[in-house]
Design a protein around this motif. Sequence first.
Motif, PDB file in Angstrom:
ATOM      1  N   VAL A  64       0.840  -1.197   0.000  1.00  0.00           N
ATOM      2  CA  VAL A  64       0.000   0.000   0.000  1.00  0.00           C
ATOM      3  C   VAL A  64       0.878   1.251   0.000  1.00  0.00           C
ATOM      4  O   VAL A  64       0.605   2.222  -0.699  1.00  0.00           O
ATOM      5  CB  VAL A  64      -0.949  -0.003   1.221  1.00  0.00           C
ATOM      6  N   ALA A  68       0.907   4.013  -2.916  1.00  0.00           N
ATOM      7  CA  ALA A  68       0.630   5.432  -2.652  1.00  0.00           C
ATOM      8  C   ALA A  68       1.734   6.316  -3.219  1.00  0.00           C
ATOM      9  O   ALA A  68       1.468   7.408  -3.715  1.00  0.00           O
ATOM     10  CB  ALA A  68       0.469   5.658  -1.156  1.00  0.00           C
ATOM     11  N   TRP A  73       1.011  10.492  -3.920  1.00  0.00           N
ATOM     12  CA  TRP A  73       0.364  11.131  -2.780  1.00  0.00           C
ATOM     13  C   TRP A  73       1.422  11.866  -1.979  1.00  0.00           C
ATOM     14  O   TRP A  73       2.607  11.546  -2.048  1.00  0.00           O
ATOM     15  CB  TRP A  73      -0.290  10.092  -1.885  1.00  0.00           C
ATOM     16  N   ALA A  77      -0.148  11.721   3.787  1.00  0.00           N
ATOM     17  CA  ALA A  77      -1.259  10.857   3.388  1.00  0.00           C
ATOM     18  C   ALA A  77      -0.780   9.430   3.160  1.00  0.00           C
ATOM     19  O   ALA A  77      -1.441   8.470   3.567  1.00  0.00           O
ATOM     20  CB  ALA A  77      -1.922  11.400   2.123  1.00  0.00           C
ATOM     21  N   THR A  78       0.374   9.294   2.540  1.00  0.00           N
ATOM     22  CA  THR A  78       0.943   7.962   2.287  1.00  0.00           C
ATOM     23  C   THR A  78       1.184   7.228   3.591  1.00  0.00           C
ATOM     24  O   THR A  78       0.798   6.069   3.747  1.00  0.00           O
ATOM     25  CB  THR A  78       2.262   8.096   1.500  1.00  0.00           C
ATOM     26  N   ARG A  79       1.819   7.896   4.538  1.00  0.00           N
ATOM     27  CA  ARG A  79       2.102   7.260   5.823  1.00  0.00           C
ATOM     28  C   ARG A  79       0.823   6.961   6.602  1.00  0.00           C
ATOM     29  O   ARG A  79       0.710   5.927   7.242  1.00  0.00           O
ATOM     30  CB  ARG A  79       3.041   8.124   6.654  1.00  0.00           C
ATOM     31  N   ALA A  80      -0.156   7.847   6.551  1.00  0.00           N
ATOM     32  CA  ALA A  80      -1.412   7.612   7.257  1.00  0.00           C
ATOM     33  C   ALA A  80      -2.113   6.362   6.730  1.00  0.00           C
ATOM     34  O   ALA A  80      -2.590   5.525   7.507  1.00  0.00           O
ATOM     35  CB  ALA A  80      -2.325   8.827   7.123  1.00  0.00           C
ATOM     36  N   VAL A  81      -2.148   6.209   5.418  1.00  0.00           N
ATOM     37  CA  VAL A  81      -2.777   5.023   4.827  1.00  0.00           C
ATOM     38  C   VAL A  81      -1.974   3.777   5.162  1.00  0.00           C
ATOM     39  O   VAL A  81      -2.533   2.716   5.468  1.00  0.00           O
ATOM     40  CB  VAL A  81      -2.930   5.203   3.294  1.00  0.00           C
ATOM     41  N   TRP A  82      -0.657   3.879   5.144  1.00  0.00           N
ATOM     42  CA  TRP A  82       0.208   2.738   5.461  1.00  0.00           C
ATOM     43  C   TRP A  82      -0.007   2.290   6.902  1.00  0.00           C
ATOM     44  O   TRP A  82      -0.182   1.103   7.184  1.00  0.00           O
ATOM     45  CB  TRP A  82       1.662   3.134   5.214  1.00  0.00           C
ATOM     46  N   ALA A  84      -2.604   2.908   8.869  1.00  0.00           N
ATOM     47  CA  ALA A  84      -3.968   2.415   9.056  1.00  0.00           C
ATOM     48  C   ALA A  84      -4.131   1.008   8.492  1.00  0.00           C
ATOM     49  O   ALA A  84      -4.778   0.150   9.109  1.00  0.00           O
ATOM     50  CB  ALA A  84      -4.963   3.372   8.397  1.00  0.00           C
ATOM     51  N   THR A  85      -3.539   0.749   7.347  1.00  0.00           N
ATOM     52  CA  THR A  85      -3.626  -0.582   6.755  1.00  0.00           C
ATOM     53  C   THR A  85      -2.898  -1.608   7.619  1.00  0.00           C
ATOM     54  O   THR A  85      -3.414  -2.707   7.860  1.00  0.00           O
ATOM     55  CB  THR A  85      -3.040  -0.578   5.330  1.00  0.00           C
TER      56      THR A  85
END
Length: 111
Positions: A64, A68, A73, A77-82, A84-85
Amino acid sequence: MVLAAALNVAGILCLNAATRAPETPAAVATPELGYAGWSRGWASLLDSLGFTLMMPGIFFASSVFVGAHVLAWNERATRAVWYATGFGINLVTVWRVGVACGAGTHETGRS
């Protein structure tokens, strides 16, 4: 589940703190000043600790993270999605292990 969530939150806090550590300017990075690399050394330690606390989910969520970056991104945002996943993967893993262990105790008659 609560313990896994707590470890993941601690890992996210460590990883977030590591990304916010200031870079050491080249002028300060001399051995004579005695301060060279202090903040980056702690950042590296926090990064390693955070990654370890979030294993195995953060490892599997790396795809992910790469995706991203491919989508360009921004870093936050990239780290937040990483994160959270990875957090989600770890909670699902703990839940599945708990279900499997619960099914194993019912089959053998142990409690």
